[in-house]
Every structure is written in C-alpha cells, then in structure tokens.
Design a protein around this motif. Structure first.
Motif, short mmCIF file in Angstrom:
data_model
loop_
_atom_site.label_atom_id
_atom_site.label_comp_id
_atom_site.label_asym_id
_atom_site.label_seq_id
_atom_site.Cartn_x
_atom_site.Cartn_y
_atom_site.Cartn_z
N UNK A 1 0.83 -1.21 0.00
CA UNK A 1 0.00 0.00 0.00
C UNK A 1 0.86 1.25 0.00
N UNK A 2 1.92 1.24 0.80
CA UNK A 2 2.79 2.42 0.86
C UNK A 2 3.57 2.59 -0.44
N UNK A 3 4.02 1.49 -1.04
CA UNK A 3 4.73 1.63 -2.31
C UNK A 3 3.82 2.24 -3.37
N UNK A 4 2.56 1.81 -3.41
CA UNK A 4 1.63 2.38 -4.39
C UNK A 4 1.35 3.86 -4.07
N UNK A 5 1.33 4.18 -2.78
CA UNK A 5 1.11 5.58 -2.41
C UNK A 5 2.29 6.45 -2.84
N UNK A 6 3.52 5.94 -2.68
CA UNK A 6 4.70 6.70 -3.11
C UNK A 6 4.71 6.85 -4.63
N UNK B 1 -8.59 6.55 -5.08
CA UNK B 1 -9.34 5.92 -4.00
C UNK B 1 -8.84 4.52 -3.70
N UNK B 2 -8.37 3.80 -4.71
CA UNK B 2 -7.84 2.46 -4.45
C UNK B 2 -6.63 2.53 -3.52
N UNK B 3 -5.75 3.50 -3.77
CA UNK B 3 -4.58 3.68 -2.90
C UNK B 3 -5.03 4.13 -1.51
N UNK B 4 -5.98 5.07 -1.46
CA UNK B 4 -6.46 5.58 -0.17
C UNK B 4 -7.11 4.47 0.66
N UNK B 5 -7.90 3.63 0.02
CA UNK B 5 -8.56 2.53 0.74
C UNK B 5 -7.54 1.53 1.28
N UNK B 6 -6.52 1.25 0.47
CA UNK B 6 -5.48 0.32 0.93
C UNK B 6 -4.73 0.89 2.13
N UNK B 7 -4.45 2.18 2.10
CA UNK B 7 -3.78 2.81 3.23
C UNK B 7 -4.68 2.86 4.46
N UNK B 8 -5.99 3.06 4.26
CA UNK B 8 -6.92 3.04 5.38
C UNK B 8 -6.92 1.67 6.06
N UNK B 9 -6.86 0.61 5.26
CA UNK B 9 -6.78 -0.73 5.83
C UNK B 9 -5.47 -0.92 6.59
N UNK B 10 -4.39 -0.38 6.05
CA UNK B 10 -3.10 -0.44 6.75
C UNK B 10 -3.17 0.29 8.09
N UNK B 11 -3.79 1.46 8.09
CA UNK B 11 -3.92 2.24 9.33
C UNK B 11 -4.75 1.49 10.37
N UNK B 12 -5.81 0.85 9.92
CA UNK B 12 -6.66 0.10 10.85
C UNK B 12 -5.89 -1.04 11.49
N UNK B 13 -5.09 -1.75 10.69
CA UNK B 13 -4.28 -2.84 11.24
C UNK B 13 -3.23 -2.30 12.22
N UNK B 14 -2.67 -1.16 11.91
CA UNK B 14 -1.67 -0.57 12.81
C UNK B 14 -2.30 -0.18 14.14
N UNK C 1 -3.08 9.84 7.37
CA UNK C 1 -2.78 11.13 6.75
C UNK C 1 -2.60 10.97 5.24
N UNK C 2 -1.82 9.98 4.84
CA UNK C 2 -1.60 9.79 3.40
C UNK C 2 -2.89 9.35 2.70
N UNK C 3 -3.70 8.54 3.40
CA UNK C 3 -4.99 8.13 2.84
C UNK C 3 -5.87 9.35 2.60
N UNK C 4 -5.84 10.29 3.54
CA UNK C 4 -6.62 11.51 3.36
C UNK C 4 -6.14 12.29 2.14
N UNK C 5 -4.82 12.40 1.99
CA UNK C 5 -4.26 13.14 0.87
C UNK C 5 -4.61 12.49 -0.48
N UNK C 6 -4.76 11.16 -0.49
CA UNK C 6 -5.06 10.46 -1.74
C UNK C 6 -6.56 10.36 -2.02
N UNK C 7 -7.40 10.78 -1.07
CA UNK C 7 -8.85 10.60 -1.22
C UNK C 7 -9.45 11.62 -2.18
#
Length: 923
Positions: free
Chosen positions: A357-362, A369-382, A396-402
């Motif tokens: 998820x982070x590699x796709x975000x970078x 939204x696909x990147x943002x959703x993946x990061x949201x799932x990462x945040x939830x697990x964290x 934060x990055x999920x918000x920026x990608x939304x």
C-alpha cells in the motif's frame, strides 16, 4: 586556566563529548597541576563519516584559542597520503613562520627544515626525526600551552602518522602539550596496537537529532521531521542534509555529500544499479523480494559490486546501506519516473499488504481511492497492533489520496485521533490545523479541538489549551449534546489544573449557557460515555462525598465491569481519587493502564496512579509506573506528565534516604514548565520538596514550601491537593508563628470540607489538631486519627501519625506506651523501605528507653548491594575525593561518577556524600 564552556546547543547531543575535550583543554593550560596530567593529555576521536568529528574538533580548537592555548592543526587528504611528511608540514608550518630563536636546537632546526624540504628529509634518520619532533613540540609547549588537532588520520601520509603516534605515546606529566587525533571508522583511525585513550562518537539519540532538524529547518511538518530523524540514523551530517532537503527521501543533495557518496550506481553495472535503487526505496523488504522485483531472479551475484564498494551489507537480516547518506544519494540520483517504477515493482512483488500500500502511495502523484482505501486498511491494522505512529501516517496519506471530500475529512480526523492515542503532541497540533482547514462541521471541529487542547495540557501549556477550547465555545448549542458536555468538562479540568482565576471564570461562564442543562441531563440519563464521566470528574470540586456518590452509581451500574473501555476506567479512577477511595482508584487506574500501551490518553492518569501507589504503600509498583510513563513523557515532550511524575519519584528517593537525588529530580522538573499556569504541578512539587526537606532535617524549608499551597489568608489554592497536606504542614510547624499559621490553615480546610469530607480527610484533620490544638485534647485527636481501620490504606500517613503520637507520649514520660507506638511506626517504615524515617523512629525509640537490636553492619555488608564500579567510587568518595578526582583515578567522567553515587546512596541508606565518611567510620 579554565577553558570557556561551550554552549550545549552548538553541538546537539554532544555535551558529554564536549565536556571531555573541554576538560582536556583546561588541564593542558594548567600544566603539571592539571587534573588529567597523570593520564596524559592525548585523545583519539573516532567515528563514522558525518558523525561530527570535525565539528567537535573545531569547537575544541576555538575553546583552546580563547583560553590562550596555542593550536596547531592538520588534516589528512587522500591526494597527499603518498607524499611523505605532508601532514606534518601542515601541522608545523606556524612554527616555521615564527622562525628559529636562541632556544631552537640544531635537531629542531633540522626537523623544521626537513618537513618542508623532501631532500633534507631524506637525509634524516626516522628515529632521529621522531625524537626531534617530540622535543620541538615539548619545548614550544613549555613556552606556551599547546594543543595539536589532527583530523582524518586515516588519510594521513604514513611518515607523519608514525611520528604523531610516537609523540602521542610519550607526552609526559610535566608537558603542557595535548594531542587530539581523529579519524573515520570505529577504532580504525590508528594502527591497532597504538593503545591510546579513545573516544568513539556514536549516533545521536532521537531527541538530539530532532533538535538538529529544527535548527536546520524550523517549522517542518512533524511527520516529515520524524521520518528524517529515523532515516538519518543519528548521523549529524545526514540529519542536516535531509533536513535541508525537507525530506527523508530527497531528490537533491549538497555537492559535499554527492562528492562523498554520489558516484553513479551505474558505474557498478546496470543490474547492480537497479538493485540499489529498489533497496533505497524499499522499507524492510527482503533481499529476495528486491532481487525479484529488480531482476526477476534471486541471484546474489549482482549485489557483489555494491558490497565490494562498501555501499551495502546483504545478509539474512536484509539489505542495509552502510551509511544513511549512501541510501539518500542513490535515491537522489534516480529520476522521478525511475523511483515510481521501482515502487510499483516492489508493490507487485512483495507479500506484505501494508508495504505494498505504501509503495503504491509513493508511486501515486494524485487522488486515487484504491490507494487511499489500501492505506486506510493499513492504518486500521496498525491501530489494532497499538502502532499509532504508523496509523497516523497511513491515515494522513490516505486523506491526501482521497478524491471524495467526506472521506478526506474522515481520514484526516482519524489521523488526528491516532496521533493523540500515540501521545504525539506535535502531530496532534499539525493534524488539528490541517483538519480545521478542511471542514466547518461543528461536531468535527469540536471533537478535534478537544484532542488538540488535551495534547496542549499534556505538554503543560494550560493557557494554550484554554485558548483552543474558547475558540469552539460559540459552537455550544450547535454541536451535539455530548460535544457540549465534553467541552464544559474540559474547560473545568483545564481551570482546575491551571488554577488561574480567569480560567475558572470561563469554566463558570459556559455553565450559564441555556443549551447546557438540557444537554447535561440527556448525557447523564443515557450514560453517554465519556462525556458523563468526564463531567462527573470535572464537577466534584472539593465535594468528596459527591465524588463518592458518582463513583458508587457508576460501579453499581456496571460501568467498570469486564470489557469496560480503558478511557472509562481511567475517568472512574480519577473520580475515585477525588473521593479519597485509594483502593478503588488504584484498581481502576491500574486496569486502565494495563489496556494502554504508551498512549496519550493514559498519560493523564499515569502520575495520579504513581502518587496513589506511593500513598498506598505499593512503592515497587510506583517505580514501574514512573519508569514506564517517564520514558514516554521524555520521548514525546509530555512535560506535564514528566513534571507530575517527578513528585512521586522525588518523594520515594527522599524517603529511601537519597535526599540529593530527590533535590536533583525536583530542580530538573521545575525548569520544564511554567508553574504559573500549572497549579497542580506547583503543588505536587511543593509536596515533594517538603517531604525531601523534612526527611533531611529541615522543617523550616518544608513549612515554607507547604505554606505556599495556600493563599496569604490561609485558603487552599486547590480544593483537593492543598487540603491533603494539613497533617504534614502541622508536623513541620516548629515556632509560634508557624504553628499559628498552620492552625489558621487547618481551620480553613475544615470549613471547606465540612459536610462533604472523607475518612482520609477526617483522619488528616485529627492528626493536625493533635499537633496544633490544645494540649489536653491532643491525645483524643491522636486516637481519632488512628481509630478508623481504613487508615491502613495510607500507610505512610498512618505511620507518621503513630510516630508523632509516640513522640508526644515520650515527652510525657509514658515510656511503655511510647515504645509500643514507635515500634509500630518503625515496622511500617521498614516494610515500606523508608530509611530516612526509620532512622528518626530509632532515635525516638532509644530516647524512650527502647533498644535497637539490629547488628551493626560490616563494611562488606554495606557494599554487598553495590556493583564493583559503585564500590570503588563510594570508597573514594568516603575518603573525601571529589567527582573529578575520582574520575581521574578510575578513568571515568565526573558525570559518570555522579551517576554511580546517585544510585549507591539509596542502597547505603544515606542522602549524600557528606554522610559516607561517618558511615564507614561507624562500621
């Protein structure tokens, strides 16, 4: 001749190293009387590239010059490493410029000529040359103290290095000569058998790195700042470069860094270059994943050129760049498209969804939204794993990608909540700022501001917290009922903690808002947590019976049952503390903190729990709470928490016999926050200072400190904390004026709590009356202070009452009764480990005709609990040596000596070095 002290901010994180070099400069100026003379004045400084050797040497040279010491400098150069005497000619050039004088010997003239003339040098035997340089340096140093500073010794020409090592190994006690040699690599700057004193510069800690980031680039986003600190790995040059670039993944670097690390990866071959780029953008990926993503195979051979070039280490643990700037240089040398394709390749090849998820975000440069959703799932697990820093960054990055505004706001809000949960007050402030820029929704703004205010409170900034809260007070009546009640509760809690009259006025003003009564009724009727419990906590004031009723109702309704959330348990524990129900408070707060793992919300109850454990006699558990939350407070800048924890820590040190340690803790705490708007902290520190003074035999100071817990006319400054010190105040009031002042205060406290008291307050007031009231009523009050069996919940207060009662009985020649009461007090203090009070009770017991049957310990018995290093330090201190003198003998810094003494005092049952000599004479 004392060297001027360098400013600690000049080289963040290097205060200990600067102290060593400053002492060396001071001592070379002092000549034979210098403290380091017995060990010589030579030091080898080693460390990795960019670790700060040159900066440290520059500072040392400036200090020496300002203190009148002659400085001769040279530095190694790869281009001159094969030129004989190149470094020595640079070092001795100032002496040649001065020209020979009548004292210059023929050998010295020959040396000066030889280092600047290869033909002359060839005619001089090496041994004669080495002795000649040594004689020259010793002579000029006797004329004027001299410091040799030689940097980059790993790049010196062999002939110069041999002579310098020869001289360094022969500097004598009477020589006013110091030599500092510095080179790259841990202990590899000189030949392995040189055996000279060595100072290894290690990586900066996170706090020093963050300070350096702020110096280079003030105002960076907290997340960027944190990433830079992590990426730099404590290397000062890396910190400066990344901070200047404003990124942990820079796209440009300075010419200096590129010159050192920036050779093109393609010089090592295209396959190796691609491996290095993917390794530079990878975050913890295995060598196999990197190789498959880069080359489609897991072969190790393409790594070999990079390993041989000293860029990376490849093993089972992963791929590690040998220097953080090597990674940065590889990253900066790639184009934006190359970096994007590298991230996508790693995302496709890796098996970890969070890394993918982070590699796709970078790799993403816009809304996705696909990147943002993946990061949201990462945040939830964290968050589920308690990794709130990682969660905040992902939200934060999920918000920026939304692409959707609603989701952007929601995810930014989640980032704020994660930052607060992790206790990162800087990130809370930044996320709050960004969130309120996104939305005008009253509920979101109010909730966000409550977290922002809470974070400011944790930092000890009550005025800032109040300003933030007042910004959203106009939203009462618009925001939902829970938000309105929480806002009112936060205003009350902030005013209670700050003690400022204007804050109390603002807290009272919101209560008059027409929308609040209805909101409060609904929240209480529906048990809407946490608003109802926060309100109960904020609204009890001095009414302990009201707090007890609120606690009882909540417990009877099952609010603290199995599965109760940590936030509810903490609020209930704080209500129990207001009710003076120490057992419930400790149980509830302990359960809350067992669920929390280094989180912001738990910090509000940490110091209260530590204080309660001290009061309750569970000192080992208190030590654990102080250690756990003190480390978090220091790491996160939670100054309020750190200062509030200093109080129980100092009290424990003082009662265990380490008065010096207690005073040191309190002095450090007072400098961390502005006590003018932190009433609770001021009162906590006053109490700890009074206990320290009283335990050390200074009741007058103890009285002055406690008297400050009340106004000039005797009114309690705080309805709970001030009232709890009445018995201690009465116990340290010695002269007539102090007793009159204490009597006035006891009367004011009694009026405050009348009709809404607790068992503890009744016992404390009886104890105070026994000490201050009419003589013929003292015994009745002593017995009433000891009559309630719940008094055993406060063993220190109970034992003090027995001690005072025993002293009173002894003065009336009622020896048998006095001994019984004093023996009970002694037993309690011994069980607790309160050595300072045990000594006082034993004195009273002997005066009452009792016997102290303890065997006098031997010296070996006393030293048995100490480490070998502590034993050596303690025995030298007992002989009267100061820290600096002890350090010379044992090759330790004065600061390390002080640390050993600090830890040894409690084990020996003394409060300072002045007691050591008497202690060992006695045994």
């Amino acid at each position: 001749m004392n060297a001027p002290s360098p400013h600690p901010g000049d080289l963040p994180g290097r205060s200990d190293e600067l102290a060593v070099l400053t002492e060396l400069v001071t001592d070379v100026g002092a000549g034979p009387a210098g403290a380091r003379a017995a060990a010589g004045s030579v030091l080898v400084v080693v460390g990795d590239v960019g670790v700060g050797k040159t900066a440290l040497l520059d500072t040392t040279a400036r200090l020496a010059e300002r203190s009148g010491v002659r400085v001769l400098r040279a530095d190694g150069c790869s281009g001159e490493s094969d030129i004989p005497w190149a470094a020595l000619s640079q070092l001795l050039a100032p002496l040649l410029d001065e020209g020979p004088d009548d004292a210059t010997t023929d050998v010295e003239r020959q040396v000066l000529a030889a280092v600047h003339d290869p033909d002359t040098a060839a005619s001089v035997r090496p041994s004669a040359f080495s002795f000649g340089v040594l004689r020259l340096l010793v002579r000029v140093a006797r004329e004027r103290p001299t410091l040799l500073v030689v940097d980059d010794t790993d790049r010196l020409d062999r002939e110069s290095l041999r002579v310098l090592v020869f001289a360094a190994r022969r500097v004598r006690r009477r020589d006013r000569l110091a030599i500092v040699l510095a080179g790259r690599g841990a202990r590899r700057a000189l030949p392995a058998d040189t055996a000279l004193p060595t100072l290894e510069l290690r990586a900066l800690d996170a706090e020093a790195s963050a300070t350096l980031v702020d110096t280079v680039s003030p105002g960076l986003d907290p997340g960027v700042r944190r990433d830079i600190v992590a990426a730099a790995e404590g290397n000062p040059l890396a910190v400066r470069e990344l901070a200047a670039a404003g990124s942990a993944r820079p796209t440009t670097l300075s010419a200096q860094v590129l010159g050192t690390f920036g050779a093109s990866p393609y010089d090592l071959g295209e396959a190796t270059a691609r491996l290095l780029l993917l390794a530079a953008v990878a975050d913890g990926e295995s060598p196999a994943v990197i190789a498959r993503a880069a080359l489609g195979s897991v072969a190790l051979a393409p790594w070999t050129p990079a390993e041989q070039a000293g860029l990376v280490v490849v093993d089972a643990a992963g791929v590690r760049f040998r220097h953080p700037l090597a990674r940065a240089a590889v990253h900066a040398s790639a184009t934006a498209d190359e970096r994007r394709r590298a991230h996508l390749a790693l995302a496709a090849e890796g098996t970890d969804p969070d890394r993918a998820a982070w590699h796709r975000a970078h790799a993403s440069s816009g809304n996705d939204e696909a990147v943002a959703s993946a990061l949201a799932a990462t945040a939830t697990r964290a968050e589920a794993a308690g990794e709130f820093g990682a969660a905040e960054r992902a939200w934060e990055r999920a918000s920026e990608c939304s692409p959707d505004d609603t989701r952007r706001i929601t995810r930014r809000h989640r980032a704020l909540q994660a930052a607060y949960a992790g206790g990162d007050v800087d990130a809370v402030a930044e996320q709050h700022r960004k969130l309120v820029e996104l939305t005008a929704d009253p509920t979101v703004r109010t909730e966000a501001t409550l977290l922002h205010a809470a974070a400011a409170m944790l930092r000890g900034r009550q005025r800032q917290a109040m300003r933030a809260l007042l910004d959203v007070v106009p939203l009462v009546g618009v925001v939902d009922d829970a938000g309105a009640v929480l806002l009112a509760a936060f205003l009350g809690v902030t005013a209670d903690f700050s003690g400022l009259p204007e804050h109390h006025d603002e807290a009272a003003r919101i209560l008059r808002h027409p929308a609040l009564p209805t909101a409060l009724r609904r929240v209480q009727d529906e048990a809407d947590a946490p608003a109802d419990l926060m309100w109960a906590r904020a609204s009890t004031g001095a009414d302990r019976s009201r707090a007890a009723s609120a606690l009882r109702r909540a417990l009877e309704s099952g609010r603290a049952g199995p599965g109760a959330p940590a936030n509810d348990l903490q609020n209930l524990g704080l209500i129990a503390d207001r009710a003076d129900d120490v057992r419930q408070a400790v149980e509830l707060l302990s359960r809350a903190h067992a669920q929390w793992h280094h989180e912001g919300p738990g910090a509000f109850g940490a110091a209260v729990l530590a204080n309660l454990l001290v009061d309750h006699g569970r000192w080992t558990e208190a030590d654990g709470v102080i250690a756990r939350w003190g480390a978090l407070a220091d790491a996160r800048g939670l100054h309020r928490v750190a200062v509030e924890l200093a109080s129980p820590r100092a009290i424990l040190l003082a009662l265990r016999g380490d008065g010096d340690g207690a005073r040191e803790v309190l002095d450090a705490a007072r400098s961390r926050v502005d006590l003018a708007d932190n009433l609770v902290l001021d009162l906590r520190l006053r109490l700890a200072g009074a206990v320290t003074a009283s335990s050390g035999g200074d009741p007058s100071r103890a009285y002055r400190l406690l008297r400050g817990s009340f106004t000039a006319d005797g009114e309690p400054r705080h309805p709970v904390l001030s009232a709890r010190v009445v018995a201690l105040l009465a116990g340290v009031a010695t002269d007539a004026d102090e007793r009159a002042g204490a009597t006035l205060i006891v009367g004011k406290v009694r009026a405050l709590v009348e009709g809404r008291s607790s068992a503890r307050m009744r016992m404390l007031l009886h104890h105070a009356d026994a000490l201050l009231g009419p003589e013929h009523e003292s015994e009745r009050h002593f017995r009433l202070a000891l009559a309630d069996p719940t008094g055993e919940d406060w063993p220190v207060e109970r034992a003090m009452a027995r001690l005072h009662y025993g002293e009173w009985l002894r003065r009336r020649r009622r020896g048998l009764e006095a001994r019984e009461m004093l023996a009970a007090a002694s037993e309690s203090f011994e069980v607790l480990g309160a050595r300072a009070l045990v000594a006082r009770v034993r004195t009273e017991l002997r005066a009452a005709g009792g016997a102290d049957h303890r065997d006098v310990p031997s010296t070996q018995d006393l030293l048995a609990e100490l480490t070998p290093q502590q034993r050596e330090v303690v025995l030298l201190a007992a002989e009267g040596l100061r820290n600096r003198e002890i350090g010379q003998r044992l090759f330790l810094s004065p600061r390390t000596v002080g640390s050993h003494l600090h830890h040894a005092y409690p084990k020996l049952g003394v409060s300072g070095r002045h007691q050591l000599a008497a202690l060992f004479r006695a045994v």
